[in-house]
Design a protein around this motif. Structure first.
Motif, PDB file in Angstrom:
ATOM      1  N   ILE A 198       0.948  -1.153   0.012  1.00  0.00           N
ATOM      2  CA  ILE A 198       0.028  -0.019  -0.042  1.00  0.00           C
ATOM      3  C   ILE A 198       0.821   1.506  -0.056  1.00  0.00           C
ATOM      4  O   ILE A 198       0.595   2.295  -0.520  1.00  0.00           O
ATOM      5  CB  ILE A 198      -0.979  -0.193   1.037  1.00  0.00           C
ATOM      6  CG1 ILE A 198      -1.956  -1.146   0.951  1.00  0.00           C
ATOM      7  CG2 ILE A 198      -1.711   1.224   1.404  1.00  0.00           C
ATOM      8  CD1 ILE A 198      -2.858  -1.457   2.370  1.00  0.00           C
ATOM      9  N   LEU A 199       1.976   1.143   0.878  1.00  0.00           N
ATOM     10  CA  LEU A 199       2.812   2.327   0.813  1.00  0.00           C
ATOM     11  C   LEU A 199       3.522   2.552  -0.734  1.00  0.00           C
ATOM     12  O   LEU A 199       3.645   3.692  -1.119  1.00  0.00           O
ATOM     13  CB  LEU A 199       4.037   2.090   1.967  1.00  0.00           C
ATOM     14  CG  LEU A 199       5.032   3.207   1.911  1.00  0.00           C
ATOM     15  CD1 LEU A 199       4.274   4.543   2.502  1.00  0.00           C
ATOM     16  CD2 LEU A 199       6.164   2.802   2.909  1.00  0.00           C
ATOM     17  N   PHE A 226      -2.405   4.309   4.726  1.00  0.00           N
ATOM     18  CA  PHE A 226      -1.401   3.501   5.007  1.00  0.00           C
ATOM     19  C   PHE A 226      -0.970   3.477   6.508  1.00  0.00           C
ATOM     20  O   PHE A 226      -0.694   2.814   7.347  1.00  0.00           O
ATOM     21  CB  PHE A 226      -0.148   3.743   4.171  1.00  0.00           C
ATOM     22  CG  PHE A 226       1.300   3.265   4.859  1.00  0.00           C
ATOM     23  CD1 PHE A 226       1.511   2.054   4.740  1.00  0.00           C
ATOM     24  CD2 PHE A 226       2.008   4.132   5.320  1.00  0.00           C
ATOM     25  CE1 PHE A 226       2.646   1.483   5.365  1.00  0.00           C
ATOM     26  CE2 PHE A 226       3.344   3.821   5.971  1.00  0.00           C
ATOM     27  CZ  PHE A 226       3.524   2.311   6.050  1.00  0.00           C
ATOM     28  N   TRP A 227      -0.760   4.940   6.975  1.00  0.00           N
ATOM     29  CA  TRP A 227      -0.187   5.302   8.210  1.00  0.00           C
ATOM     30  C   TRP A 227      -1.307   4.745   9.218  1.00  0.00           C
ATOM     31  O   TRP A 227      -1.075   4.370  10.404  1.00  0.00           O
ATOM     32  CB  TRP A 227       0.014   6.692   8.716  1.00  0.00           C
ATOM     33  CG  TRP A 227       1.508   6.860   8.033  1.00  0.00           C
ATOM     34  CD1 TRP A 227       1.792   7.527   6.630  1.00  0.00           C
ATOM     35  CD2 TRP A 227       2.702   6.392   8.331  1.00  0.00           C
ATOM     36  NE1 TRP A 227       3.205   7.634   6.551  1.00  0.00           N
ATOM     37  CE2 TRP A 227       3.738   6.948   7.637  1.00  0.00           C
ATOM     38  CE3 TRP A 227       3.085   5.746   9.659  1.00  0.00           C
ATOM     39  CZ2 TRP A 227       5.045   6.504   7.981  1.00  0.00           C
ATOM     40  CZ3 TRP A 227       4.280   5.536   9.823  1.00  0.00           C
ATOM     41  CH2 TRP A 227       5.142   5.878   9.094  1.00  0.00           C
ATOM     42  N   CYS A 228      -2.729   5.124   9.041  1.00  0.00           N
ATOM     43  CA  CYS A 228      -3.720   4.426  10.097  1.00  0.00           C
ATOM     44  C   CYS A 228      -3.629   2.890  10.117  1.00  0.00           C
ATOM     45  O   CYS A 228      -3.674   2.414  11.287  1.00  0.00           O
ATOM     46  CB  CYS A 228      -5.060   4.781   9.351  1.00  0.00           C
ATOM     47  SG  CYS A 228      -5.348   6.590   9.670  1.00  0.00           S
ATOM     48  N   PHE A 249      -0.502   1.936  12.081  1.00  0.00           N
ATOM     49  CA  PHE A 249      -0.894   1.974  13.571  1.00  0.00           C
ATOM     50  C   PHE A 249      -1.584   0.839  14.066  1.00  0.00           C
ATOM     51  O   PHE A 249      -1.160   0.126  15.071  1.00  0.00           O
ATOM     52  CB  PHE A 249      -1.439   3.315  13.851  1.00  0.00           C
ATOM     53  CG  PHE A 249      -1.827   3.613  15.274  1.00  0.00           C
ATOM     54  CD1 PHE A 249      -1.063   3.973  16.291  1.00  0.00           C
ATOM     55  CD2 PHE A 249      -3.314   3.371  15.689  1.00  0.00           C
ATOM     56  CE1 PHE A 249      -1.223   3.793  17.621  1.00  0.00           C
ATOM     57  CE2 PHE A 249      -3.709   3.429  16.936  1.00  0.00           C
ATOM     58  CZ  PHE A 249      -2.446   3.731  17.946  1.00  0.00           C
ATOM     59  N   VAL A 250      -2.638   0.184  13.344  1.00  0.00           N
ATOM     60  CA  VAL A 250      -3.567  -0.701  13.733  1.00  0.00           C
ATOM     61  C   VAL A 250      -2.626  -1.972  13.671  1.00  0.00           C
ATOM     62  O   VAL A 250      -2.791  -2.749  14.847  1.00  0.00           O
ATOM     63  CB  VAL A 250      -4.708  -0.935  12.620  1.00  0.00           C
ATOM     64  CG1 VAL A 250      -5.566  -2.058  12.918  1.00  0.00           C
ATOM     65  CG2 VAL A 250      -5.731   0.247  12.733  1.00  0.00           C
ATOM     66  N   ALA A 251      -2.051  -2.190  12.713  1.00  0.00           N
ATOM     67  CA  ALA A 251      -0.959  -3.468  12.751  1.00  0.00           C
ATOM     68  C   ALA A 251       0.123  -3.434  14.146  1.00  0.00           C
ATOM     69  O   ALA A 251       0.156  -4.338  14.577  1.00  0.00           O
ATOM     70  CB  ALA A 251      -0.195  -3.410  11.530  1.00  0.00           C
ATOM     71  N   LEU A 252       0.445  -2.209  14.348  1.00  0.00           N
ATOM     72  CA  LEU A 252       1.469  -1.950  15.500  1.00  0.00           C
ATOM     73  C   LEU A 252       0.572  -2.321  16.892  1.00  0.00           C
ATOM     74  O   LEU A 252       1.072  -3.013  17.607  1.00  0.00           O
ATOM     75  CB  LEU A 252       2.071  -0.517  15.549  1.00  0.00           C
ATOM     76  CG  LEU A 252       2.852  -0.305  16.773  1.00  0.00           C
ATOM     77  CD1 LEU A 252       4.019  -1.129  16.633  1.00  0.00           C
ATOM     78  CD2 LEU A 252       3.086   1.191  16.935  1.00  0.00           C
TER      79      LEU A 252
END
Length: 120
Positions: A53-54, A69-71, A74-77
């Motif tokens: 996606i990035l 992508f950043w959202c 964060f969910v993956a983190l």
């Protein structure tokens, strides 16, 4: 230097070692649990999807895809942190910690394999 010190008896006598080197014998057993981490494959898959996606968002110069992508990152983190805490039951972790602190082959005051004395 290691070959000279190991295999030349004169040098070994000067360094106050036995004339013949003795082979290494491991007397301790490992205390680290080597079972695979259960959430590893889903996390690896998520990272691959997120990096895809990035790359697409940067190639298309899409701001909203970049924000997405950043959202999702964060969910993956958060999922990574959640997976790290729930993958091992507390009872197993406690028994593993107790086994790791008590080694039957280690006498108090003797040096360990890394050269650090227990008495220090």
């Amino acid at each position: 230097a290691m070959v000279v010190v190991t295999y030349i008896p004169v040098v070994r006598r000067v360094l106050r070692q036995e004339p013949q080197p003795s082979p290494f014998v491991c007397t301790k057993t490992g205390v680290v649990d080597m079972t695979p981490w259960r959430p590893m494959y889903p996390i690896v898959g998520a990272i691959l999807v997120l990096l895809t996606i990035l790359v697409i968002s940067l190639q298309l110069a899409s701001f909203w895809l970049f924000v997405t992508f950043w959202c999702l990152w964060f969910v993956a983190l958060v999922c990574l942190m959640w997976g790290a805490t729930t993958s091992t039951p507390m009872a197993d972790a406690k028994s593993g910690a107790e086994e790791a602190t008590v080694s039957p082959n280690f006498q108090r005051g003797e040096s360990s394999a890394d050269g650090v004395s227990d008495a220090e």
